[in-house]
Design an enzyme around this catalytic site. Structure first.
Site, PDB file in Angstrom:
ATOM      1  CD  GLU A 164      -3.220  -0.929   0.465  1.00  0.00           C
ATOM      2  OE1 GLU A 164      -3.745   0.186   0.553  1.00  0.00           O
ATOM      3  OE2 GLU A 164      -3.703  -1.848  -0.218  1.00  0.00           O
TER       4      GLU A 164
ATOM      5  CG  HIS B 209      -3.479   2.845   4.621  1.00  0.00           C
ATOM      6  ND1 HIS B 209      -4.233   3.627   3.786  1.00  0.00           N
ATOM      7  CD2 HIS B 209      -3.198   1.715   3.923  1.00  0.00           C
ATOM      8  CE1 HIS B 209      -4.428   2.999   2.638  1.00  0.00           C
ATOM      9  NE2 HIS B 209      -3.811   1.842   2.693  1.00  0.00           N
TER      10      HIS B 209
ATOM     11  CB  CYS C 246      -4.433  10.148   2.673  1.00  0.00           C
ATOM     12  SG  CYS C 246      -4.853   9.380   4.224  1.00  0.00           S
TER      13      CYS C 246
HETATM   14  O1  SUG Z   1      -7.789   3.142   0.213  1.00  0.00           O
HETATM   15  N1  SUG Z   1     -10.482   5.337   0.241  1.00  0.00           N
HETATM   16  C1  SUG Z   1      -9.064   5.133   0.358  1.00  0.00           C
HETATM   17  C2  SUG Z   1      -8.488   6.110   1.362  1.00  0.00           C
HETATM   18  C3  SUG Z   1      -6.986   6.049   1.363  1.00  0.00           C
HETATM   19  C4  SUG Z   1      -6.391   6.848   2.455  1.00  0.00           C
HETATM   20  N2  SUG Z   1      -4.989   6.817   2.371  1.00  0.00           N
HETATM   21  C5  SUG Z   1      -4.152   6.731   3.398  1.00  0.00           C
HETATM   22  N3  SUG Z   1      -4.550   6.441   4.592  1.00  0.00           N
HETATM   23  N4  SUG Z   1      -2.899   6.873   3.156  1.00  0.00           N
HETATM   24  C6  SUG Z   1      -8.732   3.706   0.761  1.00  0.00           C
HETATM   25  O2  SUG Z   1      -9.414   3.180   1.653  1.00  0.00           O
HETATM   26  C7  SUG Z   1     -12.664   4.983  -0.731  1.00  0.00           C
HETATM   27  C8  SUG Z   1     -13.193   5.061  -2.129  1.00  0.00           C
HETATM   28  C9  SUG Z   1     -14.659   4.837  -2.203  1.00  0.00           C
HETATM   29  O3  SUG Z   1     -15.242   4.290  -1.269  1.00  0.00           O
HETATM   30  O4  SUG Z   1     -15.218   5.186  -3.241  1.00  0.00           O
HETATM   31  C10 SUG Z   1     -11.188   4.729  -0.705  1.00  0.00           C
HETATM   32  O5  SUG Z   1     -10.672   4.006  -1.534  1.00  0.00           O
END
Ligand code: SUG
Length: 446
Positions: A176, A252, A370
């Site tokens: 990730e 994460h 993020c």
């Molecule tokens: O991978 N949300 C992302 C958020 C990522 C956050 N990044 C970090 N923490 N570095 C994920 O969960 C949601 C998209 C949706 O539901 O349409 C989403 O993918």
């Protein structure tokens, strides 16, 4: 700051299809906000406002473009054929979830784009990049090929940069990116940097993981990244994310921990053994190591996840002080606000705290940290990169105009079946590649 080395934040520009489709189990915000109306225009402007703010603080700022969504290429691979319009209509009718997954604007969270090792830390003295394969969630796994291409286009000088391919796909090597990676370095740079790779699951027989939600990063992936980036094994730590933390919504590591220079901010539920991680870091980083460790008594895991205070972005200023950018949500939860106050009052390099409104991204579980990928560059490395990806006031003004003209201010997951949305997005992204001067990186341009 080491003479001539500076940290650049590569922010993900929010794409025109930003919406709330609830695609990420274990990411509470994504689940809770499923089906809500999003505002892609506001999302992109909030992201640009953060870039402007970081730049005004003297932080290094650059940006990465959104990916092509919906990914018609993926829909065709899944067997939907015909014109673009027919492909979208068939997917909407036959497998609506596929249309949602291929329309997500999730590439905006560039902390998940790649893991990066600065040239000061690698055996061949080049900057190493590993685009994340994002195997855990199908909608995110679609990002890796484009990210690979975009990083190759930006960091094209192979005497200075190595852009590895993503790790091979499959659960074993689920990666990730930088969201599970911390890098700490002594204030005077007297010793080399220490890299902390956090992982959520492994194929070890005795492994105990979360019970409710997926652990996304595998230990095997983290170890492979450290190996291919030619890091010194003596300066590399592998720590397990707390399974309770993951079950509590910290999908994460960067939901519960963030580090910059010699400073670490973390919740005690970040790692299985937070004290072992702290003492290893204290001995590796040396005397200048400083930390703020927050207990569940001070801030419950629920409030830590709801406030995203540990997902603050720490910005390195030119005078070596640190500025912390928290999401506005942290300001509104009293126990999280108290943590912010304790940080500025404490003995650490953070001298200022600012709260920014990033609600559009936050509602999908993406806070300030993020939205950016950190890349430390020497002046010579910086000069080897196309200047058009670096932030400037004139670029920001151009992008804001572009967003206001090309982005919708209202989108629900059911609007994704509208084929004109795909056309609008292609037109917008085609213009963007011209604004950024990055060539034809999208499938529809080839
Ligand atoms: O991978 N949300 C992302 C958020 C990522 C956050 N990044 C970090 N923490 N570095 C994920 O969960 C949601 C998209 C949706 O539901 O349409 C989403 O993918």
């Amino acid at each position: 700051m080491l003479a001539g080395v500076f940290e650049y934040n590569f922010d993900g520009l929010v794409g025109p299809t930003h919406n709330y489709a609830g695609l990420a189990p274990g990411n509470f915000a994504s689940t809770v906000n499923q089906g809500q109306v999003s505002n892609p225009r506001e999302a992109a402007l909030q992201g640009l406002a953060k870039m402007r703010f970081v730049h005004s603080l003297g932080g290094g700022q650059a940006l990465l473009p959104p990916h092509e969504r919906p990914s018609l290429h993926t829909l065709r691979t899944l067997g939907f054929s015909g014109s673009d319009e027919v492909v979208i209509a068939r997917a909407a009718r036959e497998w609506p979830q596929a249309l949602k997954m291929t329309s997500s604007a999730a590439a905006m969270w560039t902390a998940n784009a790649a893991t990066v090792a600065p040239s000061s830390d690698t055996r061949d003295a080049r900057v190493h990049f590993s685009p994340a394969n994002l195997q855990s969630m199908f909608h995110r796994s679609l990002e890796s090929a484009t990210t690979h291409r975009v990083l190759q286009a930006i960091f094209a000088d192979t005497t200075k940069f190595v852009v590895h391919p993503p790790l091979p796909s499959g659960e074993l090597l689920s990666d990730e990116g930088a969201a599970n990676h911390l890098r700490l370095i002594a204030y005077d740079h007297h010793s080399a940097a220490t890299h902390v790779f956090a992982w959520g699951r492994s194929s070890d027989s005795g492994f105990v993981g979360p019970k409710l939600h997926p652990a996304r990063q595998s230990r095997e992936a983290s170890e492979s990244i450290a190996r291919r980036h030619l890091l010194d094994p003596a300066r590399t730590l592998f720590v397990q994310q707390s399974p309770d933390g993951i079950d509590g919504g910290a999908f994460h590591t960067d939901v519960l921990a963030v580090a910059s220079m010699n400073y670490l901010l973390m919740h005690e539920s970040a790692f299985v053994d937070p004290h072992a991680a702290l003492s290893a870091l204290a001995s590796q980083v040396g005397e200048s190591f400083s930390s703020t460790v927050v207990t569940a008594y001070e801030l419950s895991l629920d409030d830590a996840v709801a406030s995203y205070v540990f997902n603050s972005q720490i910005v390195q200023r030119r005078d070596n002080t640190l500025a912390l950018i928290a999401p506005r949500d942290s300001d509104e939860i009293p126990a999280a606000r108290a943590v912010l106050d304790r940080i500025v009052a404490g003995r650490n390099p953070v001298t200022e705290v600012h709260c920014l409104d990033l609600r559009q991204s936050m509602h999908n579980g993406g806070g300030p940290a993020c939205l950016r990928l950190r890349v430390s560059l020497t002046d010579a490395e910086r000069d080897a990169i196309r200047p058009s990806v670096f932030y400037s006031e004139s670029l920001a003004a151009q992008l804001e105009r572009w967003v206001r003209t090309r982005y919708r201010d209202r989108l629900t997951p059911s609007d994704l079946i509208d084929p004109t949305l795909a056309r609008e997005s292609m037109l917008a992204l085609d213009e963007l590649t011209q604004i950024l001067g990055i060539g034809s990186v999208y499938d529809f341009q080839r």
